[in-house]
Scaffold this active site. Structure first.
Site, PDB file in Angstrom:
ATOM      1  N   GLU A  53       0.824  -1.208   0.000  1.00  0.00           N
ATOM      2  CA  GLU A  53       0.000   0.000   0.000  1.00  0.00           C
ATOM      3  C   GLU A  53       0.863   1.264   0.000  1.00  0.00           C
ATOM      4  OE1 GLU A  53      -3.372   0.493  -0.183  1.00  0.00           O
ATOM      5  OE2 GLU A  53      -3.430  -1.626  -0.693  1.00  0.00           O
ATOM      6  N   CYS A 210     -13.140   2.211 -14.916  1.00  0.00           N
ATOM      7  CA  CYS A 210     -13.491   3.585 -14.525  1.00  0.00           C
ATOM      8  C   CYS A 210     -12.261   4.493 -14.613  1.00  0.00           C
ATOM      9  CB  CYS A 210     -14.081   3.603 -13.121  1.00  0.00           C
ATOM     10  SG  CYS A 210     -15.101   5.050 -12.769  1.00  0.00           S
ATOM     11  N   CYS A 217     -17.472   2.367 -19.934  1.00  0.00           N
ATOM     12  CA  CYS A 217     -18.757   2.197 -19.251  1.00  0.00           C
ATOM     13  C   CYS A 217     -19.513   0.963 -19.733  1.00  0.00           C
ATOM     14  CB  CYS A 217     -19.613   3.447 -19.426  1.00  0.00           C
ATOM     15  SG  CYS A 217     -18.857   4.927 -18.693  1.00  0.00           S
TER      16      CYS A 217
END
Length: 356
Positions: A53, A210, A217
């Protein structure tokens, strides 16, 4: 700053209409089509998840892969990282950029060992108190490793939620970001067992379909729920008006070498390239020539300039190389480093490329 036009009640109603379908659709898509083969996945080890992360903050997955593997080989657990000298940690990080992450990584490992007995806290609230771990990173660790029902809100997730909800609050405002956090928490799946796949799904959706400029889409598993798409302009969201003002900087590098040894100086702990080793840096060419002349070199060799692009400014560096006819000690604190030992030092990526 423009104000949001949607009330909290209207947004809550929009979220309420999504609760039944959004999480199940996202979970099914992630398990079917999401990413499953990254080296930090399929583990509940908070050390490995935390390391990934931090490395992935503002850094592409393809760049992180090699660094992650090498870092784990050198520091296989939090105790090994905590015990390592800072220079060794910085050397392993060199080239990844945003070096404050490496400094905080080391501090965090030491805090985990000293204050938590070498075990990462199990809640996002406690994790967020550790050095270098913000709210979203803490939530990702606790979600992946401990199944805690907490929302993440990194850049990808802001984009997914901003479009899904047609959230028209300006995320340059801390108050509007806080509103989006609240809405994100309302969309979490009910079962803690689903949290790792849900959290990964939010990340995967933002990193794939996205996309920022050209969202796919037609392929999106939740396109039928997306208010931004229903409006006909999903790329309008998320809204963030604050623009980063870029600047520029110009300096001169003096590459001093004598009998296969290079003179290096360590940068201050804070600031650009904090804690890294670099060549002597000068604000103008006259100061560089004065130093090289004092060392017995009248005309150092001119090398191609280096343009280093950072988040806030472009840095133009002019390298000059001086091969000393005799051993001399430059002005300033530094060390002579044999060329074969340069890999042991934490060097900025453009300098390592130059010296290679």
């Amino acid at each position: 700053m423009p104000q949001t036009s949607m009330t909290d009640a209207a947004l809550d109603a929009r979220v309420a209409g999504l609760r039944e379908d959004f999480a199940p659709r996202l979970l099914a898509w992630q398990r079917r089509e999401g990413r499953h083969d990254l080296p930090w996945q399929n583990t509940r080890d908070p050390y490995r998840v935390w390391l990934s992360e931090i490395m992935l903050q503002q850094t592409q997955v393809t760049t992180v892969l090699g660094y992650y593997r090498r870092f784990l080989e050198r520091f296989p657990d939090v105790a090994a990282l905590a015990a390592a000298p800072n220079d060794e940690v910085m050397a392993a990080w060199a080239g990844l950029g945003y070096y404050s992450r490496a400094r905080n990584l080391h501090k965090c490992a030491q805090a985990v060992v000293e204050h938590h007995g070498g075990a990462f806290p199990r809640s996002a609230a406690e994790l967020a108190e550790l050095p270098g771990i913000g709210r979203s990173t803490a939530a990702a660790i606790s979600s992946f490793c401990f199944g805690e029902r907490v929302a993440i809100l990194d850049g990808n997730v802001k984009r997914v939620l901003g479009r899904l909800l047609a959230f028209d609050g300006d995320l340059a405002s801390a108050a509007q970001e806080k509103r989006l956090w609240r809405l994100a928490e309302q969309l979490l799946p009910a079962s803690p067992e689903d949290m790792p796949a849900y959290t990964q799904g939010m990340m995967d959706l933002g990193a794939s379909h996205c996309a920022t400029r050209s969202p796919q889409c037609l392929l999106c598993p939740v396109s039928g729920l997306c208010a931004g798409l229903a409006e006909g302009e999903p790329t309008r969201y998320p809204i963030k008006t604050k623009k980063l003002k870029r600047g520029s900087r110009e300096n001169w590098w003096l590459w001093i070498e004598h009998e296969g040894r290079v003179w290096l100086e360590q940068r201050p702990a804070e600031g650009v390239w904090g804690g890294l080793w670099t060549l002597p840096l000068f604000d103008d060419e006259a100061a560089l020539h004065a130093q090289s002349a004092a060392l017995g070199v009248a005309a150092p060799e001119t090398l191609p300039q280096v343009k280093h692009v950072l988040t806030h400014f472009d840095w133009l560096l002019h390298p000059r190389r001086a091969l000393l006819p005799r051993e001399a000690r430059p002005v300033g604190e530094g060390v002579w480093v044999p060329r074969e030992r340069l890999p042991e030092y934490a060097l900025p990526a453009p300098l390592r490329k130059l010296l290679d």
